[in-house]
Design an enzyme around this catalytic site. Structure first.
Site, mmCIF file in Angstrom:
data_model
loop_
_atom_site.group_PDB
_atom_site.id
_atom_site.type_symbol
_atom_site.label_atom_id
_atom_site.label_comp_id
_atom_site.label_asym_id
_atom_site.label_seq_id
_atom_site.Cartn_x
_atom_site.Cartn_y
_atom_site.Cartn_z
ATOM 1 N N GLU A 117 42.902 32.369 34.073
ATOM 2 C CA GLU A 117 44.122 32.863 34.720
ATOM 3 C C GLU A 117 44.396 32.139 36.031
ATOM 4 O O GLU A 117 45.551 31.816 36.335
ATOM 5 C CB GLU A 117 44.024 34.375 34.941
ATOM 6 C CG GLU A 117 44.117 35.168 33.642
ATOM 7 C CD GLU A 117 43.990 36.668 33.855
ATOM 8 O OE1 GLU A 117 43.842 37.089 35.026
ATOM 9 O OE2 GLU A 117 44.033 37.418 32.865
ATOM 10 N N HIS B 62 50.695 40.104 31.377
ATOM 11 C CA HIS B 62 49.930 41.310 31.074
ATOM 12 C C HIS B 62 50.751 42.345 30.306
ATOM 13 O O HIS B 62 50.258 43.431 30.024
ATOM 14 C CB HIS B 62 49.398 41.941 32.361
ATOM 15 C CG HIS B 62 48.330 41.122 33.038
ATOM 16 N ND1 HIS B 62 48.621 39.973 33.763
ATOM 17 C CD2 HIS B 62 46.982 41.270 33.095
ATOM 18 C CE1 HIS B 62 47.496 39.475 34.241
ATOM 19 N NE2 HIS B 62 46.493 40.223 33.846
#
Length: 313
Positions: free
Chosen positions: A166, A200
């Site tokens: 990430e 997300h």
């Protein structure tokens, strides 16, 4: 800061960031939806498959950015420097951001310390063990506990794979792109977390189906998670731009994943709240001094547009 270098524009930078976000999420479902692979036999197999997908996405993003940015040199150290992958000032990039981040968890650490003390008191009253005997038992059991933790697939997801992939995609790749596209550092700090939080949204389906939540409850859970990712994403982007080193947001990310949400208040334990407030005040007070670009870089002038710390000097 050289914002006009090359032909990169703001729309191109934003579209490229959106494309990387969609690819990062979509590839997680590629094994079953595109490759038509059979469902994994276990949770560990499922997670390992996701690890591979995240790694592929990260490598693809790194290559994509190398092609799109106005990079003139193919020298390894120069290319790694674009993504903040550096060996210089390494201990500063680890220690200072880790200390700064831990201040936000002063309440959590106070609560954990108080819980450990209470457990030791109960254990001492039951077995009559002295403090040093308890410490000895803890040290003797430490290797076994460490082996148990490192063999847990969630340990690898939360502390290794998720922070590494990430931060590589949403900080090391996107921030240089946005800076070179002409966005100012402050704008990037608040824009970049938007892509990070959108990545997300796929958790919505998992929370709704696996936990059998109502749509409203699932939306509230994901809304809280998205809010947290936006706040953390802004902080991680700030660290990357200020330090020019990917290690800074990486260690902060791993630490936050380990600690979870900060403890703000515990009933009948006022010291926890006092510690939290003191930690927040210290965090705000030290935020800029402890992330001064000159602490992490020998030079803070005449550098490329992807080196955001130049604009802070």
């Amino acid at each position: 800061m050289e914002e006009s270098e090359g032909s990169l524009t703001k729309p191109v930078a934003v579209i490229a960031c959106i494309a990387m976000t969609l690819f990062y999420v979509a590839i997680l479902y590629a094994p079953t939806l595109i490759l038509r692979l059979p469902p994994p036999q276990s949770f560990n197999s499922f997670m390992i498959r996701r690890f591979i997908c995240a790694a592929v996405s990260s490598v693809a993003s790194v290559i994509f950015i190398a092609l799109i940015l106005p990079i003139r040199s193919m020298e390894a150290s120069y290319l790694f420097g674009v993504y903040g992958i550096r060996s210089d000032h390494l201990w500063q990039a680890v220690v200072f951001p880790l200390f700064l981040t831990s201040l936000m968890y002063a309440g959590s650490m106070m609560f954990k310390s108080m819980s450990l003390v209470n457990r030791w008191k109960e254990h001492r009253n039951q077995d009559g063990q002295m403090f040093f005997d308890c410490v000895k038992n803890i040290l003797q059991s430490f290797p076994g506990k460490m082996l148990s933790v490192t063999s847990d697939i969630l340990f690898w997801r939360n502390l290794i794979v998720a922070p590494l992939t990430e931060e590589l995609v949403f900080r090391a790749c996107m921030i240089p792109l946005l800076l070179c596209g002409g966005f100012r550092a402050y704008n990037v700090i608040f824009l970049c977390p938007t892509f990070f939080s959108l990545a997300h949204l796929n958790h919505m389906r998992e929370v709704y189906s696996r936990h059998n939540y109502s749509l409203l409850k699932a939306s509230m859970v994901i809304g809280l998670q998205l809010g947290y990712t936006v706040i953390f994403g802004s902080y991680a982007s700030f660290l990357f731009i200020r330090t020019g080193n990917i290690v800074a947001p990486l260690v902060a990310h791993a630490f936050c994943n380990y600690m979870g949400l900060p403890v703000l208040f515990v009933q009948r334990k006022g010291l926890v709240t006092v510690a939290f407030i003191a930690g927040v005040i210290s965090f705000v007070w030290l935020l800029f001094p402890i992330t001064r670009p000159d602490l992490y870089n020998d030079r803070t002038n005449n550098c490329r547009c992807w080196h955001g710390y130049c604009s802070w000097s």
